[in-house]
Each structure stands twice: as C-alpha cells, then as structure tokens.
Write a protein that holds these residues in place. Structure first.
Motif, PDB file in Angstrom:
ATOM      1  N   ILE A 122      16.879 -22.499 -11.416  1.00  0.00           N
ATOM      2  CA  ILE A 122      15.479 -22.683 -11.027  1.00  0.00           C
ATOM      3  C   ILE A 122      15.218 -22.056  -9.662  1.00  0.00           C
ATOM      4  N   VAL A 123      16.093 -22.327  -8.707  1.00  0.00           N
ATOM      5  CA  VAL A 123      15.913 -21.789  -7.357  1.00  0.00           C
ATOM      6  C   VAL A 123      16.014 -20.266  -7.366  1.00  0.00           C
ATOM      7  N   VAL A 124      17.006 -19.722  -8.051  1.00  0.00           N
ATOM      8  CA  VAL A 124      17.183 -18.269  -8.085  1.00  0.00           C
ATOM      9  C   VAL A 124      16.011 -17.603  -8.803  1.00  0.00           C
ATOM     10  N   HIS A 125      15.580 -18.163  -9.934  1.00  0.00           N
ATOM     11  CA  HIS A 125      14.463 -17.595 -10.693  1.00  0.00           C
ATOM     12  C   HIS A 125      13.178 -17.648  -9.875  1.00  0.00           C
ATOM     13  N   TRP A 126      12.935 -18.755  -9.184  1.00  0.00           N
ATOM     14  CA  TRP A 126      11.748 -18.877  -8.332  1.00  0.00           C
ATOM     15  C   TRP A 126      11.782 -17.833  -7.216  1.00  0.00           C
ATOM     16  N   ASN A 127      12.953 -17.651  -6.631  1.00  0.00           N
ATOM     17  CA  ASN A 127      13.077 -16.677  -5.552  1.00  0.00           C
ATOM     18  C   ASN A 127      12.882 -15.253  -6.080  1.00  0.00           C
ATOM     19  N   MET A 128      13.402 -14.949  -7.265  1.00  0.00           N
ATOM     20  CA  MET A 128      13.204 -13.618  -7.850  1.00  0.00           C
ATOM     21  C   MET A 128      11.723 -13.360  -8.105  1.00  0.00           C
ATOM     22  N   GLN A 129      11.007 -14.363  -8.589  1.00  0.00           N
ATOM     23  CA  GLN A 129       9.570 -14.207  -8.811  1.00  0.00           C
ATOM     24  C   GLN A 129       8.841 -13.987  -7.488  1.00  0.00           C
ATOM     25  N   ARG A 130       9.245 -14.706  -6.471  1.00  0.00           N
ATOM     26  CA  ARG A 130       8.626 -14.590  -5.152  1.00  0.00           C
ATOM     27  C   ARG A 130       8.833 -13.198  -4.572  1.00  0.00           C
ATOM     28  N   VAL A 131      10.059 -12.702  -4.663  1.00  0.00           N
ATOM     29  CA  VAL A 131      10.360 -11.370  -4.147  1.00  0.00           C
ATOM     30  C   VAL A 131       9.623 -10.309  -4.954  1.00  0.00           C
ATOM     31  N   GLU A 132       9.554 -10.495  -6.263  1.00  0.00           N
ATOM     32  CA  GLU A 132       8.864  -9.538  -7.128  1.00  0.00           C
ATOM     33  C   GLU A 132       7.388  -9.436  -6.766  1.00  0.00           C
ATOM     34  N   LYS A 133       6.757 -10.550  -6.461  1.00  0.00           N
ATOM     35  CA  LYS A 133       5.348 -10.535  -6.075  1.00  0.00           C
ATOM     36  C   LYS A 133       5.149  -9.823  -4.742  1.00  0.00           C
ATOM     37  N   LYS A 134       6.068 -10.054  -3.803  1.00  0.00           N
ATOM     38  CA  LYS A 134       5.919  -9.445  -2.484  1.00  0.00           C
ATOM     39  C   LYS A 134       6.227  -7.957  -2.496  1.00  0.00           C
ATOM     40  N   THR A 135       7.145  -7.511  -3.331  1.00  0.00           N
ATOM     41  CA  THR A 135       7.503  -6.090  -3.349  1.00  0.00           C
ATOM     42  C   THR A 135       6.643  -5.277  -4.283  1.00  0.00           C
ATOM     43  N   SER A 136       5.822  -5.909  -5.087  1.00  0.00           N
ATOM     44  CA  SER A 136       4.984  -5.149  -6.010  1.00  0.00           C
ATOM     45  C   SER A 136       3.959  -4.298  -5.263  1.00  0.00           C
ATOM     46  N   ASN A 137       3.650  -4.621  -4.034  1.00  0.00           N
ATOM     47  CA  ASN A 137       2.713  -3.839  -3.238  1.00  0.00           C
ATOM     48  C   ASN A 137       3.342  -2.551  -2.716  1.00  0.00           C
ATOM     49  N   PHE A 138       4.656  -2.457  -2.769  1.00  0.00           N
ATOM     50  CA  PHE A 138       5.345  -1.324  -2.183  1.00  0.00           C
ATOM     51  C   PHE A 138       5.862  -0.328  -3.214  1.00  0.00           C
ATOM     52  N   GLU A 139       5.375  -0.408  -4.429  1.00  0.00           N
ATOM     53  CA  GLU A 139       5.812   0.540  -5.448  1.00  0.00           C
ATOM     54  C   GLU A 139       5.095   1.870  -5.232  1.00  0.00           C
ATOM     55  N   PHE A 140       5.841   2.946  -5.363  1.00  0.00           N
ATOM     56  CA  PHE A 140       5.269   4.273  -5.204  1.00  0.00           C
ATOM     57  C   PHE A 140       5.174   4.921  -6.579  1.00  0.00           C
ATOM     58  N   LYS A 141       3.992   5.322  -6.937  1.00  0.00           N
ATOM     59  CA  LYS A 141       3.774   5.953  -8.231  1.00  0.00           C
ATOM     60  C   LYS A 141       3.180   7.329  -7.991  1.00  0.00           C
ATOM     61  N   PHE A 142       3.801   8.323  -8.559  1.00  0.00           N
ATOM     62  CA  PHE A 142       3.322   9.691  -8.442  1.00  0.00           C
ATOM     63  C   PHE A 142       2.799  10.144  -9.797  1.00  0.00           C
ATOM     64  N   ASP A 143       1.577  10.624  -9.806  1.00  0.00           N
ATOM     65  CA  ASP A 143       0.973  11.057 -11.064  1.00  0.00           C
ATOM     66  C   ASP A 143       1.452  12.441 -11.492  1.00  0.00           C
ATOM     67  N   ASN A 144       1.720  13.287 -10.533  1.00  0.00           N
ATOM     68  CA  ASN A 144       2.183  14.618 -10.880  1.00  0.00           C
ATOM     69  C   ASN A 144       3.156  15.099  -9.804  1.00  0.00           C
ATOM     70  N   ASP A 145       3.665  16.283 -10.018  1.00  0.00           N
ATOM     71  CA  ASP A 145       4.665  16.805  -9.095  1.00  0.00           C
ATOM     72  C   ASP A 145       4.063  17.307  -7.787  1.00  0.00           C
ATOM     73  N   GLU A 146       2.768  17.485  -7.730  1.00  0.00           N
ATOM     74  CA  GLU A 146       2.141  17.962  -6.502  1.00  0.00           C
ATOM     75  C   GLU A 146       2.217  16.941  -5.374  1.00  0.00           C
ATOM     76  N   ASP A 147       2.313  15.661  -5.752  1.00  0.00           N
ATOM     77  CA  ASP A 147       2.394  14.620  -4.735  1.00  0.00           C
ATOM     78  C   ASP A 147       3.763  14.573  -4.068  1.00  0.00           C
ATOM     79  N   LEU A 148       4.750  15.137  -4.714  1.00  0.00           N
ATOM     80  CA  LEU A 148       6.094  15.125  -4.140  1.00  0.00           C
ATOM     81  C   LEU A 148       6.223  16.209  -3.075  1.00  0.00           C
ATOM     82  N   ILE A 149       6.781  15.860  -1.982  1.00  0.00           N
ATOM     83  CA  ILE A 149       6.984  16.823  -0.891  1.00  0.00           C
ATOM     84  C   ILE A 149       8.463  17.184  -0.870  1.00  0.00           C
ATOM     85  N   GLU A 150       8.758  18.443  -0.960  1.00  0.00           N
ATOM     86  CA  GLU A 150      10.142  18.895  -0.927  1.00  0.00           C
ATOM     87  C   GLU A 150      10.454  19.456   0.450  1.00  0.00           C
ATOM     88  N   TYR A 151      11.598  19.140   0.950  1.00  0.00           N
ATOM     89  CA  TYR A 151      12.029  19.644   2.268  1.00  0.00           C
ATOM     90  C   TYR A 151      13.161  20.593   2.115  1.00  0.00           C
TER      91      TYR A 151
END
Length: 151
Positions: A122-151
């Motif tokens: 219960i504690v581990v599952h609750w914590n996983m849900q909590r972390v999942e909610k907080k990190t969902s704002n930091f997902e990076f989604k690229f629609d095409n290859d133009e958004d990717l910057i190559e160095y």
C-alpha cells in the motif's frame, strides 16, 4: 476535507491498492474482539510480554483506528500505523513469543507477515502514484524531428 468510504467511485486499476487494504483491515478487525474482550490467548500473549491489561487495550485501540483509516481515503495513515504495530508484533514473535503461540500452528505469525507485506505494498503503491502525478508535468513529447536539436 471529505472522508470517502473505500468503494467510493473506484476504477479497476484501483484494485491494486483496494484489495491489500481490505486484507489488512480484515486481519486487524478480526483480532479486535479477542483483545478487547480479554480472550485467553490475548491475555497470555500480553502477560508474556508484560503489557497486560493496558498494553492490550492500547494496541487494540490503535489497531481499530488503523482499520478505520484503511477503509477511508486516509488509507496511507492506516497502512503506516498497521505496518508499525505489526512490525513490533513480529519483533516480539522473534524475541519473546516464538512463532507458534498456544498451539495455533503459527497462524498469528503468518497473518502478521501478510499484514506487513500488504501494508508495504500500500505504501509503495501510494508513493508510486504520487511520484507519477508529480513527474507527469515533466514529460517531453516531440511531434516531429524538427524539434530535436542536434549538436
């Protein structure tokens, strides 16, 4: 602050934490009448550890609070309380009581192990849900290859 019962508008994915909550609540609740009424086995256990009668009443009261919390939306508090109480009980099984208490075949010890694993889940599952909610704002989604910057 609203208290909701355990089955208030749940989805199938919620069963991952509802089932362990029910298991812990049932195991804790079934021992309460024996502790509060002064059953022979409960009295023997608490006399053996030197906590009879007040320790028996205190532990039963704390377990009843944990059971109530497990059946509401404050289940994380109930699982932490149950994990704490049952870990102490397991320590006493290892040190003073032994694994078989009054020829019960080890059923008390086995139920305490089940409560520990379910409470940890219960504690581990609750914590996983909590972390999942907080990190969902930091997902990076690229629609095409133009958004990717190559160095």
């Amino acid at each position: 602050m609203k208290i909701r019962p355990i089955f208030h508008a749940f989805k199938t994915k919620d069963l991952a934490h509802i089932i362990p909550r029910l298991i812990v609540a049932i195991i804790l609740a079934q021992t309460l009448p024996f502790k509060f009424s002064g059953a022979e086995e409960s009295v023997w256990i608490f006399e053996r550890i030197g906590w009879e009668p007040w320790g028996r009443y205190l532990i039963a009261s704390i377990e009843s609070v944990a059971t109530i919390f497990l059946l509401t939306n404050y289940y994380i508090i109930g699982s932490i309380i149950s994990l704490s109480i049952i870990s102490a009980a397991n320590f006493l099984h290892f040190t003073k009581l032994g694994f078989i208490v009054n020829d019960d075949g080890g059923s008390l010890f086995i139920m305490s192990i089940i409560v520990i694993f379910c409470s940890l889940w219960i504690v581990v599952h609750w914590n996983m849900q909590r972390v999942e909610k907080k990190t969902s704002n930091f997902e990076f989604k690229f629609d095409n290859d133009e958004d990717l910057i190559e160095y």
